[in-house]
Design an enzyme around this catalytic site. Structure first.
Site, PDB file in Angstrom:
ATOM      1  N   HIS A 201      32.554  -0.249  -2.532  1.00  0.00           N
ATOM      2  CA  HIS A 201      32.350  -1.560  -1.879  1.00  0.00           C
ATOM      3  C   HIS A 201      31.697  -2.494  -2.800  1.00  0.00           C
ATOM      4  O   HIS A 201      32.095  -3.727  -2.928  1.00  0.00           O
ATOM      5  CB  HIS A 201      31.615  -1.341  -0.481  1.00  0.00           C
ATOM      6  CG  HIS A 201      32.325  -0.670   0.355  1.00  0.00           C
ATOM      7  ND1 HIS A 201      33.392  -1.390   0.916  1.00  0.00           N
ATOM      8  CD2 HIS A 201      32.075   0.356   0.887  1.00  0.00           C
ATOM      9  CE1 HIS A 201      33.823  -0.404   1.965  1.00  0.00           C
ATOM     10  NE2 HIS A 201      33.116   0.784   2.108  1.00  0.00           N
TER      11      HIS A 201
ATOM     12  N   SER B 239      29.050   2.096   7.190  1.00  0.00           N
ATOM     13  CA  SER B 239      29.646   2.986   5.987  1.00  0.00           C
ATOM     14  C   SER B 239      28.429   4.396   5.859  1.00  0.00           C
ATOM     15  O   SER B 239      27.246   4.092   5.924  1.00  0.00           O
ATOM     16  CB  SER B 239      29.567   2.331   4.641  1.00  0.00           C
ATOM     17  OG  SER B 239      30.585   1.418   4.631  1.00  0.00           O
TER      18      SER B 239
END
Lengths: 416, 416, 416, 416
Positions: C347, C297
């Site tokens: 997340h 990410s």
């Protein structure tokens, strides 16, 4: 209809799980071939077939050539055996058993080989590609060309019109099919995905392809259609990005502007005739406003013929150019009496007639080179197709409009 | 995979719209047939083919017989023509053209007729039914039986394993398919829709069929499977409504308890072998707990053989009965050296072995009559199938468990 | 399963044929809206709804704003009416009828308007786009923002997880879907169809999207996955053309390297959490060798934070850079106690933990700019996801590996 | 279109694999419910929802009643909280935040509960069945009836016309769907699979159903249609096995002879109106020869009304009987001014008109009992439907043919 989809949604070939991995022999491939032909059942047969296909796939060109030579030479018919079978057939009064013996002797073992190779799920496409190799490697070799006749004989049976599926190709079709359309377009090249989209998505565009159920990812042949008002006179105008798009029910004419065969390995198996008629039939049902079906076709042999027939001639006007083109299309013949132009032979053989010719109709480099920019419309007149076809097939009669006939007559007066 | 469904969801045959209605000739059908074979292209061909199929469909039995006689007699090979072609083939050194002439002369025009009839969408099923008629009408007539060889030759090519699609039949399958399963079940009759449901819906039942893409509404062959713990010993227990149903992952054994061919017109084209292996392969992938694949099979010839071999003998015990059944299965042979029992020949030919016999295994009237209630398990041992098949095919070796071998040995001591 | 496809293959919205063409009013749209809300049945309703949607589609921005203002202001709840209904509800003992009156008064007429507009086949996507317009035009306008709450309330119900369909996107997906994937990719831009193909076709790549049945041509959100051995440390390496491709069963790790929302009009309706978990669940079933699920990410806020928190600091080493990144991810908080980094919030809110950080992991211009090339792996540990989520949701606990915790601790010692 | 099928062929609900098995709490279900409503994300939510649905499924009637009581009572709106929110909303000038607070207070937590339960794949059907239970158990209980309003409110949104899929039901439909058609037929019972086939397979029969994508195995409502020449006057003649079947393009009239709702849990969510219009619209497009759309409907309240209104009256002739029936249909009203007959209310509300009445039209035991054998045709005249509907909805105007009006007038002269 959905049932069919339902039934076939299980694609055996992709999920086939053999009974254990395909085993490889250390034997020469000739021995494996002999084993496959001789095998009494499918049990070992499928494994052997898979092995041959896999090994063939990994061969170099010269190995492939050797493989074909073996098959062509050693798996041919044995004339004496066939003569003996024929003798018995006649002597014993044409019984079932004597006929069976004739059939067995008349068919070369290599046909059985090809059929058994096809037992492997997914093998059909591999065999089509195998024949493409054969055609490339065979050039001039009579034994290999004879082998090709066996491939062609079986393929004609397998790819029988009754087994083919017509499918519209659209912007909603799977990408892996569309990339093949881009690759296989043989008439007016598709330059990019954007270009492809312009041929599929607008309301006045259609594309159809034939598929075979055993090769669902491979189009066999496809045709691109433009829906228009009136007959198209220029392919550049037809394909122009900035043309006004028609709603599909505004159109009165369907223009078949490109037909492309996709599989070299299916050379000589004709689909184009069926495709055009099926598509015309479907369009007329879906869009009753469409009354005219024409092509907008290249004239690939025109410039070449003109240079030979009238060396040095530069047509003085569009009129003269078109006269010469009309003459070429309907009067220039090969020794066998058929038209010189290959595209003309195709459409006339389908029962179309030569309808109109247009100057500056294909101004691409290729179009200027091969036909000085001239293109032709072949007309599929539903009421005359069978009759035209008959005349062409039996007497080489070339059907043409009076306009074309007049132009061709005028051409006779042109002198260099 | 879904792409395939997508491609084929367009079923041409159902939406086919001909260029005008099929026209009917007043000519005799022989003339139309000649026309179709002689026609140079598809244009008129499809219409002629459609006419022949339509007219055939309306014929009475005697007209059909006359039609077959014509085709068998007048469209056969011409031996002298074939001999001449063979001579040229050898004289001129086996060129492509001489080989093409041999192929043309060796194939009777009736094969081309059948292929051209198949150009009509939907014709494949009509042709399969035509052959079923032929087989029924041919009995003893050598010319018609020879004609049948041509049908069979083409069908073997068209219904090649590589073209078939395996499909699970479930309670979610279309009703018009399910009613055919009811109608075609040949081993243990399905009495009602409720009965059908009991064979399809429970978690421990499976049914699979082969289909051909050109006949999507017609199963070719199907097999019914019960998932069990341990090997089933009684078909009535297996099919009992009130049995405890297993979750599919509790099962360790797949019992093939019924295999039925559906199309009389495909007689002699063997699918059963492929079907069993494909289903076993699919089951093992989906349900890794399943380790044993057996049948629970009838022994249709047992009672008849026993009455002939041991007239008046009434087995004194189950043991004796089973000994005799084991003996019959593995020792009783035909003149050609193959087992007398047809079901045994089928499974042994597939590479299975005779595994167990059970008394009171089929207590239905039919089961008692044909085999005194005895049934047999043939075992498909994935690791031995190829080897068993080979031994059976080449040396008529019958593979059997030691239990069966012991029972058969004991049978020799039984005296009437 | 195919049954479902079968049932839904009839897409009503595309073949819907209204009872005559949609009529247009000359009335102001406000009057048509009033008519639609007041209409007592569907009969006239659908025509009115269609008219409103069509007219809205042709409006300019300022007309749309006026339309929204009208809906927001004139179709709001009427507090006094609701108060009276509440009084009756309490006074009369909470009967069905008094509750019905409360419901009617508590729901603004504009919610009913949106529902009735949705009766038109195909309207769902139009309404999603309408909300995208509203969000763009509303900025700061409290009445319009309140109207947006009604859209969002209804969309949350319509786009309930239970109604969504997960679908793998592959190179066999329809081109018109794929072009949307190209357009909507928000993390690592897809430059061309060739680039797209490299993300879809290789055996070690996957892409999945959620769809809603009423918007079958529009992905809602999609995730791109790379199958790897070990955890990916660089997005350029991950996406390199010339990397060695893995067979899917060689992989032990699934790397979610890009998640993109597709519909501005569905802002605030969260799908990402469900998507990741559904995809992980599907992958683990199909490829049991995969044991680790991580993201690779971006850290979009890192550079900005660093410049503010440590002005002028240039990290002396990768180690230092990573320490600062780890600190930023797990220690830098907003006023509400949640992590500063938006991707981290997403997340961590899903129950993932901060697992590893890598230098030179995204060397693109954008990657260098926003996070000095650092990327992070969030780990989805199936056994800890629920617990991590709980801790984050209730106490803002940030789950992190000991490696990350150590790095963050080291960051405290860094001084400018 | 096929794309949609493609997208949805992945039925999430059937292949959903949760992250581990659904865990069961030992806590009372009230605690689990509270947990689900309070949970901040989907992570734990789906597991909790699954648990509640599973546990509900295993409850006895009294436990279900207790569960509903809890939800109805403890998860209702809190009037004071809503009043406070309203005050703030008005005081602070209707901002987004104050409106959000009103929305939150105006919606009872039980609505959020139902929505969260629906996150579980497959839950939609379970929730529909839950409401069917509620309706059965609620009788007279105001709190439970109020709870039902919340179910109904959400279902009206979820089962919005825009989300429904019309699907033809044919003899090629899946058996598990067909058995539901048999079970749910409410007007003219289907006795057997053979009987069902007679309603689906003939060329002059049609059947259509609405489905919701989240309940693909469950028809919501279906209509049976007969294609006829002229208007049908007798249901027994219409359904007779030995009637002459029409080719579909011979028909000029579509007779809707049976409409059945399938889901008790969707009571009050009206689909019939949409269904009739969609089917009529599809039929007119597919079969342009069909110009008349009528029902052949029962008159369920006629005998009962006649016995009350004219005690002892035995109609002297068919004429008199039909006069009374016409009178009943268009003149006999309830207190609210609407027609007494429930079927009349349905079709008149849809915009149909009372067209013809027929004696001896339903001679079944049920038909004789409820309406002395009389049936009625309601006519759907496409050009008048909207206007009729409007008149009925706003002024209770009953549209009728002049024939019916005349018959009704004659009835006034009948005295006992």
């Amino acid at each position: 209809m959905t049932i069919f989809a339902d039934i076939l949604s299980t694609v055996f070939e992709r999920r086939y799980r053999p009974w254990g991995p395909a085993r490889r022999d250390s034997r020469p491939i000739e021995a494996v071939v002999a084993d496959l032909i001789g095998s009494t059942g499918e049990v070992s047969g499928t494994g052997l077939a898979r092995q041959i296909i896999d090994r063939y796939g990994e061969m170099e060109e010269d190995e492939r050539l050797a493989f074909f030579r073996h098959v062509a030479t050693d798996l041919a018919i044995v004339p004496d055996r066939l003569r003996m079978a024929l003798d018995a057939y006649e002597a014993e009064g044409q019984s079932k058993e004597t006929y069976r013996a004739v059939m067995a002797a008349a068919e070369p073992p290599r046909q059985e080989l090809i059929r058994r190779l096809n037992q492997v799920p997914g093998a059909t496409h591999a065999l089509v590609q195998m024949r493409a190799d054969l055609l490339r490697l065979a050039r001039g070799d009579e034994a290999l060309l004879a082998l090709d006749l066996d491939f062609r004989h079986l393929f004609a049976s397998w790819f029988n019109r009754g087994f083919l599926v017509l499918r519209r190709i659209s912007w909603e079709s799977p990408a892996h099919i569309l990339e093949k359309i881009i690759a296989y377009e043989a008439v007016h090249a598709i330059e990019s995905w954007r270009d492809l989209r312009l041929r599929l998505e607008p309301t006045d565009r259609r594309c159809y392809a034939f598929f075979h159920p055993a090769m669902p990812d491979e189009p066999l042949i496809f045709v691109e259609v433009a829906l228009t008002r009136g007959i198209a006179k220029s392919v550049q105008a037809l394909l122009a990005d900035d043309r006004r798009q028609l709603a599909s029910d505004e159109a009165d004419t369907a223009v078949f502007y490109s037909i492309s065969n996709c599989q070299d390995g299916l050379a000589g198996i004709s689909f184009g005739n069926s495709l055009i008629k099926q598509v015309a039939s479907d369009l007329v049902a879906a869009l009753p406003g469409i009354r005219t079906f024409v092509t907008l076709s290249p004239i690939p042999g025109f410039s070449h013929w003109l240079a030979g027939a009238h060396p040095g001639l530069t047509p003085a006007s569009d009129k003269q150019l078109l006269s010469l083109a009309a003459f070429y299309l309907i009067r220039a013949k090969r020794e066998d009496g058929l038209p010189m132009d290959p595209v003309a032979r195709f459409h006339l053989g389908n029962g179309a007639l030569v309808h109109q010719v247009h100057a500056r109709a294909d101004t691409s480099e290729k179009g200027m080179r091969q036909s000085a920019g001239v293109m032709v419309n072949y007309l599929y007149d539903l009421k005359q197709v069978a009759q035209n076809h008959e005349g062409f097939a039996t007497a080489h009669d070339v059907a043409a409009s009076s306009e074309i006939a007049g132009l061709a007559a005028a051409a006779e007066k042109i002198t260099t």
